[in-house]
Design an enzyme around this catalytic site. Structure first.
Site, PDB file in Angstrom:
ATOM      1  N   SER A 139       0.946  -1.155   0.209  1.00  0.00           N
ATOM      2  CA  SER A 139       0.198  -0.132  -0.081  1.00  0.00           C
ATOM      3  C   SER A 139       0.942   1.257   0.056  1.00  0.00           C
ATOM      4  CB  SER A 139      -0.895  -0.176   1.168  1.00  0.00           C
ATOM      5  OG  SER A 139      -1.557   1.288   1.280  1.00  0.00           O
ATOM      6  N   TYR A 152      -1.980  -1.011  10.402  1.00  0.00           N
ATOM      7  CA  TYR A 152      -1.966  -1.165   8.912  1.00  0.00           C
ATOM      8  C   TYR A 152      -0.456  -0.774   8.279  1.00  0.00           C
ATOM      9  CZ  TYR A 152      -4.046  -1.285   3.966  1.00  0.00           C
ATOM     10  OH  TYR A 152      -3.849  -1.249   2.624  1.00  0.00           O
ATOM     11  N   LYS A 156       1.953  -3.145   6.283  1.00  0.00           N
ATOM     12  CA  LYS A 156       2.393  -2.943   5.011  1.00  0.00           C
ATOM     13  C   LYS A 156       3.885  -2.423   4.683  1.00  0.00           C
ATOM     14  CE  LYS A 156      -1.631  -3.906   3.256  1.00  0.00           C
ATOM     15  NZ  LYS A 156      -1.826  -4.999   2.247  1.00  0.00           N
TER      16      LYS A 156
HETATM   17  N1  LIG Z   1      -8.461  -0.642  -2.261  1.00  0.00           N
HETATM   18  C1  LIG Z   1      -7.560   0.071  -1.791  1.00  0.00           C
HETATM   19  O1  LIG Z   1      -7.677   1.508  -1.874  1.00  0.00           O
HETATM   20  C2  LIG Z   1      -6.147  -0.458  -1.282  1.00  0.00           C
HETATM   21  C3  LIG Z   1      -5.084   0.827  -1.154  1.00  0.00           C
HETATM   22  C4  LIG Z   1      -4.118   0.029  -0.697  1.00  0.00           C
HETATM   23  C5  LIG Z   1      -3.653  -1.276  -0.454  1.00  0.00           C
HETATM   24  N2  LIG Z   1      -4.794  -2.107  -0.513  1.00  0.00           N
HETATM   25  C6  LIG Z   1      -4.436  -3.350  -0.622  1.00  0.00           C
HETATM   26  O2  LIG Z   1      -5.096  -4.280  -1.646  1.00  0.00           O
HETATM   27  C7  LIG Z   1      -5.487  -5.475  -1.102  1.00  0.00           C
HETATM   28  C8  LIG Z   1      -6.701  -5.901  -1.529  1.00  0.00           C
HETATM   29  O3  LIG Z   1      -7.530  -4.770  -1.000  1.00  0.00           O
HETATM   30  P1  LIG Z   1      -9.173  -4.530  -1.503  1.00  0.00           P
HETATM   31  O4  LIG Z   1      -9.297  -3.138  -1.241  1.00  0.00           O
HETATM   32  O5  LIG Z   1      -9.085  -5.138  -2.658  1.00  0.00           O
HETATM   33  O6  LIG Z   1      -9.983  -5.244  -0.245  1.00  0.00           O
HETATM   34  P2  LIG Z   1     -11.313  -6.066  -0.036  1.00  0.00           P
HETATM   35  O7  LIG Z   1     -11.847  -5.857   1.126  1.00  0.00           O
HETATM   36  O8  LIG Z   1     -12.238  -5.566  -1.306  1.00  0.00           O
HETATM   37  O9  LIG Z   1     -10.868  -7.571  -0.524  1.00  0.00           O
HETATM   38  C9  LIG Z   1      -9.937  -8.245   0.296  1.00  0.00           C
HETATM   39  C10 LIG Z   1     -10.340  -9.644  -0.013  1.00  0.00           C
HETATM   40  O10 LIG Z   1      -9.442 -10.423   1.017  1.00  0.00           O
HETATM   41  C11 LIG Z   1     -10.266 -11.436   1.626  1.00  0.00           C
HETATM   42  N3  LIG Z   1      -9.709 -11.902   2.731  1.00  0.00           N
HETATM   43  C12 LIG Z   1      -9.399 -11.245   4.166  1.00  0.00           C
HETATM   44  N4  LIG Z   1      -8.828 -11.692   4.995  1.00  0.00           N
HETATM   45  C13 LIG Z   1      -8.537 -12.816   4.320  1.00  0.00           C
HETATM   46  C14 LIG Z   1      -7.595 -13.748   4.822  1.00  0.00           C
HETATM   47  N5  LIG Z   1      -7.151 -13.970   6.151  1.00  0.00           N
HETATM   48  N6  LIG Z   1      -7.613 -15.175   3.943  1.00  0.00           N
HETATM   49  C15 LIG Z   1      -7.759 -14.909   2.425  1.00  0.00           C
HETATM   50  N7  LIG Z   1      -8.459 -13.821   2.251  1.00  0.00           N
HETATM   51  C16 LIG Z   1      -8.844 -12.721   2.890  1.00  0.00           C
HETATM   52  C17 LIG Z   1     -11.461 -10.835   1.741  1.00  0.00           C
HETATM   53  O11 LIG Z   1     -12.606 -11.876   2.252  1.00  0.00           O
HETATM   54  C18 LIG Z   1     -11.744  -9.786   0.567  1.00  0.00           C
HETATM   55  O12 LIG Z   1     -12.389 -10.737  -0.406  1.00  0.00           O
HETATM   56  C19 LIG Z   1      -5.179  -5.512   0.384  1.00  0.00           C
HETATM   57  O13 LIG Z   1      -3.958  -6.199   0.752  1.00  0.00           O
HETATM   58  C20 LIG Z   1      -5.341  -4.027   0.832  1.00  0.00           C
HETATM   59  O14 LIG Z   1      -4.436  -3.687   1.981  1.00  0.00           O
HETATM   60  C21 LIG Z   1      -6.000  -1.583  -1.024  1.00  0.00           C
END
Ligand SMILES: NC(=O)c1ccc[n+]([C@@H]2O[C@H](COP(=O)([O-])OP(=O)(O)OC[C@H]3O[C@@H](n4cnc5c(N)ncnc54)[C@H](O)[C@@H]3O)[C@@H](O)[C@H]2O)c1
Length: 184
Positions: A139, A152, A156
């Site tokens: 992130s 978080y 990260k």
């Molecule tokens: N969306 C953003 O703006 C953003 C920004 C920076 C980083 N991220 C990172 O991107 C990644 C995806 O984020 P997202 O926004 O798509 O989130 P999201 O919540 O839409 O999807 C995350 C998925 O991970 C699954 N999950 C959660 N815990 C789990 C576990 N223990 N084992 C297996 N699966 C698990 C959830 O069920 C969900 O389907 C994450 O690592 C998040 O930290 C997202």
């Protein structure tokens, strides 16, 4: 790794958000997919959208689950060319106010999930002796530290460090496995 068609990708956290978008895009690129998520219902929905994909309910915070995921992926496809350690959860609050259980869960999923993926898959990906790639989702919070995001950001930043170390360790061996760290 230049060509994706016909190769195998594993995506964790595949059932929502970035993971789901990755799964759809990699399917369009012609990859064979192994989709992992802790959310059984959302994973079943994704399987209906991508009928050719293999779905494995996985909690990435549990090494036994990730080992089983790797075993199933290799049993079915014989190789994994792209590993997306994407599953992650958020936790916000002042460092001393975030409950211990929440601190532990964020580190368990965001950091240990990535480590488990590396330990379960990399020995076999290296042994394949062909081009392959690992994408770890960190992130912006892995590069800078905003307020109220202690758990978080800590997790990260550690994912960025693991990814940088992994890239150097693989390059030092002349491995054909590359590493990217994604910082949305
Ligand atoms: N969306 C953003 O703006 C953003 C920004 C920076 C980083 N991220 C990172 O991107 C990644 C995806 O984020 P997202 O926004 O798509 O989130 P999201 O919540 O839409 O999807 C995350 C998925 O991970 C699954 N999950 C959660 N815990 C789990 C576990 N223990 N084992 C297996 N699966 C698990 C959830 O069920 C969900 O389907 C994450 O690592 C998040 O930290 C997202």
């Amino acid at each position: 790794m230049r060509s994706l068609r016909g190769k195998t990708a594993v995506v964790t956290g595949a059932a929502s958000g970035i993971g789901r978008a990755l799964a759809h895009r990699l399917a369009r690129e012609g990859m064979r997919l192994v989709l992992a998520d802790v959310d059984r219902r959302a994973l079943a929905q994704l399987s209906r959208e991508l009928p050719g994909a293999m779905a494995v309910r996985t909690d990435v915070s549990r090494m036994a689950d990730v080992e089983a995921l790797a075993d199933e992926a290799y049993a079915r496809f014989g190789a994994v060319h792209l590993l997306c350690n994407n599953a992650g959860i958020a936790a916000y609050g002042r460092v001393w106010e975030v409950p211990l259980a929440r601190w532990r869960r964020v580190v368990a999923v965001n950091l240990w999930g990535v480590i488990h993926g590396c330990l379960a898959f990399l020995p076999r990906m290296i042994a394949q002796r062909g081009p392959a790639h690992v994408v770890n989702t960190a992130s912006m919070a892995g590069l800078v530290t905003p307020p109220l995001g202690g758990p978080y950001s800590a997790s990260k930043h550690a994912v960025v460090a693991v990814s940088e170390a992994l890239a150097q360790d693989l390059a030092g061996q002349g491995s054909a496995v590359g590493v990217s760290v994604l910082c949305p």
